[in-house]
Design an enzyme around this catalytic site. Structure first.
Site, short mmCIF file in Angstrom:
data_model
loop_
_atom_site.label_atom_id
_atom_site.label_comp_id
_atom_site.label_asym_id
_atom_site.label_seq_id
_atom_site.Cartn_x
_atom_site.Cartn_y
_atom_site.Cartn_z
N HIS A 102 0.84 -1.20 0.00
CA HIS A 102 0.00 0.00 0.00
C HIS A 102 0.88 1.25 0.00
CE1 HIS A 102 -3.51 2.49 1.31
NE2 HIS A 102 -2.56 3.18 1.94
N GLU A 103 1.90 1.27 0.85
CA GLU A 103 2.78 2.43 0.92
C GLU A 103 3.62 2.58 -0.35
OE1 GLU A 103 2.10 4.40 3.18
OE2 GLU A 103 0.90 2.99 4.35
N HIS A 155 1.54 4.22 -2.94
CA HIS A 155 1.47 5.67 -2.77
C HIS A 155 2.65 6.34 -3.49
CE1 HIS A 155 -1.92 6.74 -0.32
NE2 HIS A 155 -1.59 5.94 0.68
N GLU A 162 -6.52 6.86 -1.20
CA GLU A 162 -6.40 5.62 -0.43
C GLU A 162 -6.97 4.43 -1.20
OE1 GLU A 162 -4.77 4.92 2.47
OE2 GLU A 162 -4.01 6.91 1.98
#
Length: 287
Positions: free
Chosen positions: A143-144, A147, A221
């Protein structure tokens, strides 16, 4: 999550400092605040300047704010796994190897920050490493990394720059109108009214504008979750979010909050940097 609130707080502080500088520029150069074209140019310079200064400072400030320890050489099997997992995912996503750090916190969280895709930071809490399975932690890292790969830090900075520009412009435009009505009190009093009103309005408009940046953060997100699902599979990402539902509230603050895996609870979704976990899980299941 820690990343966004720190970014917003830093950005606000920088903009306020630059606003003071802008008032000094007016006083020294004799430039009239009422000149709309000049005011708009100055607002853009200082508005985007504040946002980009915050971005350039984000890695060092994030590490300092959480007491993060950068992992250069792994000291144990967990740190070795963490470095290799981030390295593998960065290669998959087509970005440079981020700096990896661990910070001491009981909540299960992680965040990413940095000015460039090839010069970024991924930080993970000890609470996440101790309470999540490897598959769940792998999904959070993905997930990071997503980003970073999506360029969310830069696009957030550009959006914040636009927001800052309008906040500064509208604040000073209205302050000029108010100060003009008190012009009979003398030039010194006039400037004090202008300065005071503009600073108060910047705080008010800045707070209202934060709803825009929080909406954008919630929107991104979903994209980061989808990117993580592509890297490690949606079932791992869903499992990680399900685990977070049972965990503690995030302790991240500032700009880091926006790019953490989860955020603080709020009475209104409008005040949240992250969508409710239920909505994120539902979106992944519908992929």
């Amino acid at each position: 999550m820690k990343r966004i609130l720190l970014f917003l707080a830093t950005n606000l502080a920088v903009v306020l400092v630059l606003s003071v500088v802008l008032n000094i520029v007016y006083a020294v150069t004799g430039m009239q605040p009422g000149s709309l074209s000049g005011l708009l140019v100055m607002a853009a310079v200082f508005g985007f300047g504040g946002a980009f200064i915050s971005l350039l400072m984000s890695k060092s400030m994030a590490l300092r704010s959480v007491g993060g320890v950068v992992i250069d050489t792994p000291r144990n099997e967990m740190e070795h796994w963490l470095l290799e997992t981030v390295r593998r995912q960065a290669n998959q996503a087509g970005i440079g190897m981020p700096t990896v750090a661990i910070y001491d916190a009981p909540d299960m969280n992680a965040f990413a920050t940095g000015a460039k895709r090839d010069d970024s930071l991924v930080a993970v809490s000890t609470g996440l490493l101790h309470n999540m399975t490897r598959d769940e932690a792998e999904a959070v890292l993905a997930h990071e990394v997503s980003h970073i790969a999506n360029g969310d830090m830069v696009t957030m900075t550009l959006m914040q720059g636009v927001v800052n520009t309008f906040v500064i412009f509208l604040s000073r435009f209205i302050a000029n109108i108010v100060a003009s009505r008190d012009s009979e009190e003398g030039e010194g009093s006039n400037m004090m009214v202008y300065f005071g009103v503009s600073m108060v309005l910047e705080l008010v408009f800045g707070f209202l504008a934060s709803f825009i940046t929080m909406w954008y953060s919630r929107h991104r997100e979903f994209h980061a979750d989808a990117g993580a699902a592509q890297l490690v599979g949606k079932h791992k990402m869903i499992a990680a979010l399900e685990r977070l539902k049972m965990g503690q509230e995030s302790h991240l603050e500032g700009s880091m909050m926006a790019f953490g895996i989860t955020g603080k609870r709020s009475l209104s979704e409008l005040m949240m940097t992250h969508p409710p976990l239920e909505k994120r899980i539902a979106a992944l299941r519908n992929m």
